[in-house]
Design a protein around this motif. Structure first.
Motif, PDB file in Angstrom:
ATOM      1  N   THR A   5       0.654  -1.158  -0.037  1.00 52.42           N
ATOM      2  CA  THR A   5      -0.087  -0.149   0.064  1.00 52.42           C
ATOM      3  C   THR A   5       0.969   1.059   0.096  1.00 52.42           C
ATOM      4  O   THR A   5       1.947   1.141   0.379  1.00 52.42           O
ATOM      5  N   GLU A   7       0.513   3.750   1.689  1.00 53.07           N
ATOM      6  CA  GLU A   7       0.479   4.286   3.176  1.00 53.07           C
ATOM      7  C   GLU A   7       1.702   3.576   3.704  1.00 53.07           C
ATOM      8  O   GLU A   7       2.466   4.132   4.618  1.00 53.07           O
ATOM      9  N   ASP A   8       1.792   2.312   3.525  1.00 51.31           N
ATOM     10  CA  ASP A   8       2.751   1.567   3.943  1.00 51.31           C
ATOM     11  C   ASP A   8       4.334   1.876   3.598  1.00 51.31           C
ATOM     12  O   ASP A   8       5.223   1.960   4.419  1.00 51.31           O
TER      13      ASP A   8
END
Length: 127
Positions: A5, A7-8
């Motif tokens: 992702t 975000e990760d």
């Protein structure tokens, strides 16, 4: 298969690679030809630094040879080694000293940087 992702990847860029929000935003979201890759792809490139450096160097050397037509003799001359040393390095990365590998890496990456617009790479293929 691991789900990646954005975000990760951003969290990893901050925590592991110590990038600021400003730098991350510039790299991932600036509409500049240098940063035309989709944010998730760019973040994946920047966080997936788990490749074999010597093998990657060989891939770049082969790309300069195959895609631009630089001879092994020319590439070796830029690296200040013999053509035989370069060809042996491509077959066996353990054949050279760490010092010679460092010099080759710096010089080949410089050539790659200045010539990357002249041959297809992952980052400059037109859709």
């Amino acid at each position: 298969m691991e789900i990646v992702t954005l975000e990760d990847n951003i969290a990893k860029l901050k925590k592991i690679y110590k990038m600021s929000d400003d730098v991350i935003n510039k790299i991932l979201y600036t509409n500049h030809k240098m940063y035309h890759t989709h944010p998730i792809e760019m973040s994946a490139f920047l966080t997936a630094i788990d490749f074999d450096e010597e093998q990657r160097l060989c891939v770049i050397i082969e790309g300069l040879h195959r895609d631009i037509g630089l001879s092994y003799e020319t590439l070796a001359a830029y690296c200040e080694i013999t053509t035989e040393e370069l060809e042996e390095f491509l077959r066996n990365q353990e054949s050279l000293t760490d010092k010679k590998k460092f010099i080759i890496a710096v010089r080949i990456m410089f050539l790659h940087h200045i010539l990357k617009g002249k041959y297809p790479t992952e980052g400059n293929i037109e859709d």
